[in-house]
Design an enzyme around this catalytic site. Structure first.
Site: not given
Ligand code: IDP
Ligand code: MG
Length: 155
Positions: A11, A51, A59, A87, A114, A117, A128
């Site tokens: 990212k 997304y 958010f 993963r 974080n 992805h 994807e």
């Molecule tokens: P993942 O990346 O672990 O699969 P997902 O639930 O698919 O998680 O969410 C995609 C991305 O959206 C996350 O990696 C993160 O950057 C962002 N995200 C998910 N939940 C939140 C939140 O509660 N607040 C802010 N950003 C979030």
């Molecule tokens: Mg995800």
């Protein structure tokens, strides 16, 4: 055991924090084959697709802004059960909860920022990879160390 391909995005926060090389190196050293690799600037349309499952979250706009703040590094990694392996290496969504030793566990203090992805299943990996790479950008080079990475029954 199936040879799988999975999609990884480093990212904008990983790019800005100069972590590209270090994270690619973790995957290389693990034994995953890099089948495709490029830097791209994501746009609103790509992210709304990528997304889509988060479109109704408060958010969502912040996440899209964060994901377009700098280019990302996209790659396709291949290996036996690679989707699950990558993963697991990625760690929990919230960097603060991610186990130490995982990429988010090592490099992230945030749920949104974080770092990485990774596709979460076979269906999403296929979709994807198609979203971010053309067929001709994916290389089927032979990993000559393959017999050292797996036993005969695994591969
Ligand atoms: P993942 O990346 O672990 O699969 P997902 O639930 O698919 O998680 O969410 C995609 C991305 O959206 C996350 O990696 C993160 O950057 C962002 N995200 C998910 N939940 C939140 C939140 O509660 N607040 C802010 N950003 C979030
Ligand atoms: Mg995800």
């Amino acid at each position: 055991m199936a040879l799988e391909k999975t999609l990884v995005l480093l990212k904008p926060s990983a790019v800005q924090r100069a972590l590209i090389g270090e994270i690619i190196s973790i995957f290389e050293k693990k034994g995953l084959r890099i089948a495709a690799l490029k830097m791209i600037q994501l746009d609103d349309e790509m992210l709304s697709e990528h997304y889509a499952h988060l479109a109704d979250k408060p958010f969502f706009q912040r996440l899209k802004d964060s994901m377009t703040a700098a280019p990302v590094v996209a790659m396709v990694l291949e290996g036996v059960e690679a989707i699950n392996v990558v993963r697991t290496m990625t760690g929990a969504t919230n960097g603060r909860n991610a186990f130490p030793g995982t990429i988010r566990g090592i490099y992230s203090m945030s749920k949104q920022e974080n770092i990485i992805h990774a596709s979460d299943g076979l269906r999403s990996a296929i979709m994807e990879i198609k979203r971010f790479f053309k067929d001709e950008e994916i290389y089927e080079w032979k990993q000559t160390c393959f017999p050292l990475l797996y036993s005969e029954e695994e591969a």
